[in-house]
Design a protein around this motif. Structure first.
Motif, PDB file in Angstrom:
ATOM      1  N   VAL A 232       0.840  -1.195   0.000  1.00 28.45           N
ATOM      2  CA  VAL A 232       0.000   0.000   0.000  1.00 28.45           C
ATOM      3  C   VAL A 232       0.880   1.252   0.000  1.00 28.45           C
ATOM      4  N   SER A 233       1.897   1.253   0.855  1.00 34.34           N
ATOM      5  CA  SER A 233       2.837   2.374   0.897  1.00 34.34           C
ATOM      6  C   SER A 233       4.134   1.914   1.541  1.00 34.34           C
ATOM      7  N   ALA A 234       5.220   2.587   1.192  1.00 33.23           N
ATOM      8  CA  ALA A 234       6.527   2.304   1.789  1.00 33.23           C
ATOM      9  C   ALA A 234       7.304   3.612   1.826  1.00 33.23           C
ATOM     10  N   LYS A 235       7.673   4.039   3.028  1.00 37.44           N
ATOM     11  CA  LYS A 235       8.360   5.318   3.177  1.00 37.44           C
ATOM     12  C   LYS A 235       9.630   5.152   4.005  1.00 37.44           C
ATOM     13  N   LEU A 236      10.725   5.596   3.419  1.00 39.28           N
ATOM     14  CA  LEU A 236      12.015   5.604   4.100  1.00 39.28           C
ATOM     15  C   LEU A 236      12.114   6.882   4.927  1.00 39.28           C
ATOM     16  N   LYS A 237      12.482   6.728   6.195  1.00 38.92           N
ATOM     17  CA  LYS A 237      12.610   7.885   7.083  1.00 38.92           C
ATOM     18  C   LYS A 237      14.064   8.045   7.500  1.00 38.92           C
ATOM     19  N   LEU A 238      14.622   9.220   7.216  1.00 36.02           N
ATOM     20  CA  LEU A 238      15.993   9.546   7.585  1.00 36.02           C
ATOM     21  C   LEU A 238      15.992  10.810   8.434  1.00 36.02           C
ATOM     22  N   TYR A 239      16.898  10.856   9.410  1.00 33.67           N
ATOM     23  CA  TYR A 239      17.021  12.049  10.245  1.00 33.67           C
ATOM     24  C   TYR A 239      18.260  12.842   9.839  1.00 33.67           C
ATOM     25  N   VAL A 240      18.048  14.116   9.557  1.00 34.00           N
ATOM     26  CA  VAL A 240      19.143  15.032   9.248  1.00 34.00           C
ATOM     27  C   VAL A 240      19.729  15.523  10.571  1.00 34.00           C
ATOM     28  N   VAL A 241      21.025  15.247  10.795  1.00 31.61           N
ATOM     29  CA  VAL A 241      21.665  15.658  12.049  1.00 31.61           C
ATOM     30  C   VAL A 241      22.721  16.735  11.824  1.00 31.61           C
ATOM     31  N   ASP A 242      23.036  17.013  10.556  1.00 33.37           N
ATOM     32  CA  ASP A 242      23.951  18.116  10.235  1.00 33.37           C
ATOM     33  C   ASP A 242      23.838  18.402   8.742  1.00 33.37           C
ATOM     34  N   VAL A 306      13.260  13.481   7.180  1.00 33.61           N
ATOM     35  CA  VAL A 306      12.726  13.557   5.820  1.00 33.61           C
ATOM     36  C   VAL A 306      12.195  12.167   5.471  1.00 33.61           C
ATOM     37  N   GLN A 307      11.157  12.135   4.647  1.00 37.35           N
ATOM     38  CA  GLN A 307      10.575  10.861   4.237  1.00 37.35           C
ATOM     39  C   GLN A 307      10.610  10.741   2.722  1.00 37.35           C
ATOM     40  N   ILE A 308      10.994   9.556   2.254  1.00 42.68           N
ATOM     41  CA  ILE A 308      11.117   9.298   0.819  1.00 42.68           C
ATOM     42  C   ILE A 308      10.206   8.138   0.458  1.00 42.68           C
ATOM     43  N   ASP A 309       9.349   8.347  -0.524  1.00 35.59           N
ATOM     44  CA  ASP A 309       8.407   7.313  -0.943  1.00 35.59           C
ATOM     45  C   ASP A 309       9.120   6.267  -1.804  1.00 35.59           C
ATOM     46  N   LEU A 310       9.077   5.004  -1.351  1.00 34.83           N
ATOM     47  CA  LEU A 310       9.708   3.902  -2.089  1.00 34.83           C
ATOM     48  C   LEU A 310       8.699   2.792  -2.378  1.00 34.83           C
ATOM     49  N   THR A 311       7.429   3.158  -2.465  1.00 34.52           N
ATOM     50  CA  THR A 311       6.371   2.158  -2.645  1.00 34.52           C
ATOM     51  C   THR A 311       6.605   1.281  -3.864  1.00 34.52           C
ATOM     52  N   SER A 312       6.940   1.895  -4.984  1.00 35.11           N
ATOM     53  CA  SER A 312       7.138   1.130  -6.217  1.00 35.11           C
ATOM     54  C   SER A 312       8.314   0.164  -6.091  1.00 35.11           C
ATOM     55  N   THR A 352      18.578   6.275  19.227  1.00 38.76           N
ATOM     56  CA  THR A 352      17.948   5.197  18.463  1.00 38.76           C
ATOM     57  C   THR A 352      16.783   5.694  17.607  1.00 38.76           C
ATOM     58  N   GLY A 353      16.088   6.719  18.081  1.00 36.63           N
ATOM     59  CA  GLY A 353      14.955   7.239  17.329  1.00 36.63           C
ATOM     60  C   GLY A 353      15.341   7.939  16.044  1.00 36.63           C
ATOM     61  N   TYR A 354      16.631   8.263  15.894  1.00 39.69           N
ATOM     62  CA  TYR A 354      17.104   8.939  14.686  1.00 39.69           C
ATOM     63  C   TYR A 354      17.566   7.956  13.607  1.00 39.69           C
ATOM     64  N   ARG A 355      17.684   6.700  13.945  1.00 38.05           N
ATOM     65  CA  ARG A 355      18.234   5.729  13.001  1.00 38.05           C
ATOM     66  C   ARG A 355      17.286   5.493  11.824  1.00 38.05           C
ATOM     67  N   PRO A 356      17.818   5.138  10.649  1.00 38.56           N
ATOM     68  CA  PRO A 356      16.961   4.939   9.470  1.00 38.56           C
ATOM     69  C   PRO A 356      15.918   3.853   9.707  1.00 38.56           C
ATOM     70  N   SER A 357      14.730   4.072   9.179  1.00 37.41           N
ATOM     71  CA  SER A 357      13.686   3.051   9.272  1.00 37.41           C
ATOM     72  C   SER A 357      12.834   3.100   8.017  1.00 37.41           C
ATOM     73  N   LEU A 358      12.201   1.979   7.741  1.00 38.01           N
ATOM     74  CA  LEU A 358      11.349   1.855   6.564  1.00 38.01           C
ATOM     75  C   LEU A 358       9.964   1.440   7.036  1.00 38.01           C
ATOM     76  N   ASN A 359       8.986   2.301   6.822  1.00 40.30           N
ATOM     77  CA  ASN A 359       7.607   2.027   7.236  1.00 40.30           C
ATOM     78  C   ASN A 359       6.834   1.469   6.039  1.00 40.30           C
TER      79      ASN A 359
END
Length: 364
Positions: A232-242, A306-312, A352-359
């Motif tokens: 249905v959806s897939a979003k990569l979440k990255l945290y900008v720290v600098d 930032v979130q990046i759509d990777l559904t496809s 840990t909350g800043y680490r990359p994750s894929l929802n």
């Protein structure tokens, strides 16, 4: 004017009636909660059985996958292979029933307490029934047959073998929302072309002339997602720290699958993806077609996501999870005269909350 007070007997009767209503409410409330625990844990069990079957079908880790039921402990363990005693414990995943539930009975043809799904075809070792029971005596059964078909209903045509197809297409689909942690991440640096940065806290992406490019690499384990699921959806979440510079655009690309590019985070550099194996050219091998682009605004010292759509991409990769080598991130204008960079938190970051994750949200 006469005022008539309540007698002691009347007060006792009223209190008794109230007590009955309160007791009944507590009884029915407890019953409802107990039924909900039973329903939820039954759904969880089905999900784990499907995960084991999916891993076996995809040949993940080149092995079969099994579930061991430990009745006295109220838990079950997803493990690699078919022998619980000699298994690789690093691959174990343990699941516990709610404390109000128990395994009433495990009935497998072979009399064992292990359900195995064989590599590649996903067929199971034997027919079986797993019965969960709550403290009120209510129970739910989950059935598995030789085709590896998992069902709550033995009369399901797919389960009985009348329609020998993958069972999940015949069952009512459910929606799952999962967060997949990053498996590997690093960055490669043209300025330090022989250095690996897999243990760094941050993932650098940088543009500056032609000698100072940095590119990020990320990879996620997608084998837990059934390969016939509907994404249905897939979003990569990255945290900008600098970050240095104003708002900039970045591109994310799939790392090529053929030939294999099974890079290793602590070995990958600008010219190699692991020791003894070179990229075709410097800077990583990736599909030229963009998976997506995203903007990163100016940095004021406060980390943001930032979130990046990777559904496809995810829809394609779950069909062949062993060909998943992740993504490469680079600046859309690498040949900039001035230095621009962004640093994303890596899986080694202290927060840990800043680490990359894929929802990923999918139906299955």
């Amino acid at each position: 004017m006469n005022k008539k007070a309540f007698t002691l007997l009347e007060i006792i009767i009223v209190l008794g009636i109230l007590g009955i209503f309160l007791g009944a409410g507590t009884f029915f409330s407890a019953g409802f909660i107990s039924r909900e625990y039973l329903r939820t844990d039954t759904e969880n069990l089905i999900f784990v059985l499907r995960e084991a079957r999916s891993r076996a079908q995809s040949g993940y880790e080149n092995d079969s996958w099994s579930i061991k039921f430990l009745l006295s402990e109220g838990k079950y363990v997803l493990f690699k292979g078919n022998d619980y005693e000699t298994r690789e414990i690093a691959f174990d995943r343990e699941y516990f029933l709610n404390k109000t539930l128990s395994f009433k009975q495990i009935v497998f043809d072979g009399g064992d307490d292990i359900m195995t799904f064989f590599k590649n075809d996903g067929y199971s070792k034997e027919n079986g029934e797993i019965i969960l029971q709550n403290v009120k005596g209510a129970s739910e059964s989950v059935f598995v047959n030789y085709f590896g078909i998992i069902s709550l209903d033995q009369s399901n045509p797919a389960y009985t073998g009348e329609i020998p197809i993958i069972p999940d297409d015949t069952l009512e689909k459910q929606t799952y929302n999962v967060f997949v942690p990053v498996l590997q991440d690093t960055y490669i640096d043209k300025g330090d072309e022989d250095v690996s940065f897999g243990s760094e806290n941050n993932i650098w992406v940088q543009s500056r002339f032609v000698l100072w490019h940095k590119r990020g690499l990320l990879r996620f384990d997608l084998t837990a997602i059934p390969n016939d699921a509907q994404i249905v959806s897939a979003k990569l979440k990255l945290y900008v720290v600098d970050k240095k510079g104003s708002s900039r655009s970045y591109g994310i690309y799939k790392i090529i699958q053929n030939p294999d590019r099974d890079w290793i985070e602590n070995e990958a550099t600008w010219y190699r993806y692991k020791i003894g194996q070179l990229w075709t050219g410097g800077g990583g091998d990736y599909v030229e077609t963009l998976s997506n682009t995203f903007n990163v605004s100016a940095f004021d010292g406060t980390p943001f996501s930032v979130q990046i759509d990777l559904t496809s991409d995810i829809g394609d990769l779950i069909k062949t999870p062993l060909d998943n080598y992740g993504w490469l991130i680079k600046d859309m204008e690498e040949a900039a005269t001035f230095q621009y960079y962004v640093q994303f938190a890596s899986k080694e970051h202290s927060q840990t909350g800043y680490r990359p994750s894929l929802n990923i949200v999918y139906e299955y």
